[in-house]
Write an enzyme that holds these catalytic residues in place. Structure first.
Site, short mmCIF file in Angstrom:
data_model
loop_
_atom_site.label_atom_id
_atom_site.label_comp_id
_atom_site.label_asym_id
_atom_site.label_seq_id
_atom_site.Cartn_x
_atom_site.Cartn_y
_atom_site.Cartn_z
N THR A 58 0.81 -1.22 0.00
CA THR A 58 0.00 0.00 0.00
C THR A 58 0.84 1.26 0.00
O THR A 58 0.45 2.29 -0.57
CB THR A 58 -0.95 0.00 1.21
OG1 THR A 58 -1.79 -1.16 1.14
CG2 THR A 58 -1.83 1.23 1.24
N THR B 225 1.12 -4.71 3.94
CA THR B 225 0.81 -5.08 5.33
C THR B 225 0.09 -6.42 5.45
O THR B 225 0.13 -7.04 6.52
CB THR B 225 -0.02 -3.98 6.00
OG1 THR B 225 -1.22 -3.77 5.26
CG2 THR B 225 0.76 -2.68 6.09
N ASP B 226 -0.57 -6.88 4.39
CA ASP B 226 -1.30 -8.15 4.49
C ASP B 226 -0.38 -9.32 4.83
O ASP B 226 -0.80 -10.26 5.51
CB ASP B 226 -2.05 -8.46 3.19
CG ASP B 226 -3.32 -7.63 3.04
OD1 ASP B 226 -3.67 -6.89 3.98
OD2 ASP B 226 -3.95 -7.71 1.97
#
Length: 327
Positions: free
Chosen positions: A12, A89-90
């Protein structure tokens, strides 16, 4: 000033909203992000490497292992004092943990990302990146293993997990809390997390599966994984580490075929133990050969088993890797 290399992998922090789809996609290179982070060159001498523009779910253990080898080379051969890695971040916690298990140098390695993309108001990428570089340059950051810096907090890679789908404070170390924080470009540590492991692995393969337990489940999913060629299983059990009784025969099937089975809990805090003795409980499973996964969540236990299998396929050695200094 210290010499820091930032490895950009996507996520992101590299995204903008598409004008056609109005959805966030990775479009910014490392140089683009650095241009939007004023003052970062005053913290350290910065070099950067574009590893890729991968959204978090596009990362694989094979890519993670490749990244780990690049990090080691940059420290041992490139002479960098520290390494910062931007990441989606996942899957950030999984990559950070894989690197932590395969990295034994003392130089700081810091993972960072953002929860908002650059088209959103309050984009947190530049602030998080500044904090990560500050952490990588701090003298106190040496010999702490791989760290994750988000929302001004510093976490041990082995303990941190993403707990919320959208909030800026999503990354938490639910059992022990953050190991430190960054305030006004200064780094402070609360304590030194010492329960780290190094596994001298040769490769990483994705063929390890996770099965989450729910009431009334049976052996069907386990048997399918076994028959379709899994190299290892993570069972996300209930409570202390217990499974519905109809799952036990599937676990026995895996163990009889020399497939390692690691038991963790679906609870967000605490570790598994073998202190229950009924059918499907931890005591029975451990006596059959199931390995206890301490306080790891299922996706980190999977990463650890993947790395352990890259080192050895002997069940007793894998058991020692997971359960050494357990009690």
């Amino acid at each position: 000033m210290k010499n820091i290399i930032i490895i950009f992998t996507g996520g992101t922090i590299s995204m903008k909203e598409s004008e056609t789809t109005h959805a966030a996609i990775p479009v910014m290179s490392g140089n683009d992000i650095l241009k939007l982070t004023p003052g970062i060159d005053k913290i350290a001498n910065i070099d950067f490497l574009n590893f890729g523009m991968f959204p978090g779910p596009h990362m694989t253990p094979e890519k993670m292992f490749e990244l780990s080898n690049i990090i080691k080379d940059k420290v041992t051969l490139g002479g960098y004092d520290g390494v910062v890695i931007t990441h989606g971040t996942d899957s950030l916690e999984e990559t950070a943990y894989l690197v932590d298990l395969t990295y034994k140098q003392s130089n700081p390695v810091v993972f960072v990302g953002s929860m908002k993309n650059s088209s959103e108001f309050g984009w947190d990428g530049p602030r998080n990146l500044m904090d990560a570089v500050n952490t990588a340059t701090a003298d106190e950051s040496y010999n702490r293993g791989v760290m994750v810096v988000m929302n001004n907090e510093i976490h041990a890679a082995s303990q941190v997990t993403k707990t919320n789908t959208h909030t800026l404070d999503t990354f938490k170390s639910v059992d022990f809390g953050p190991i430190g924080f960054v305030d006004n470009n200064k780094v402070y540590f609360y304590y030194n997390y010492t329960k780290r492991q190094y596994i001298k692995t040769k490769h990483a393969s994705s063929i390890v599966d996770i099965i989450k337990c729910g009431c009334g489940m049976n052996n069907r999913l386990i048997n399918f994984c076994v028959s379709s060629g899994t190299n290892g299983l993570i069972i996300e059990g209930m409570g202390r580490g217990n499974v519905p009784p109809k799952m036990v025969s599937g676990i026995e099937n895996a163990l009889n075929k020399n497939i390692p089975v690691v038991l963790v809990s679906r609870c967000i805090k605490g570790k598994v133990l073998d202190d229950y003795g009924y059918e499907g409980a931890g005591r029975e499973l451990r006596e059959k050969g199931v390995i206890l996964g301490d306080n790891l969540n299922s996706h980190k236990a999977r990463i650890k088993l993947i790395i352990a299998l890259g080192y050895t396929n002997r069940i007793h050695e894998i058991k020692d890797i997971f359960e050494k200094n357990y009690y």
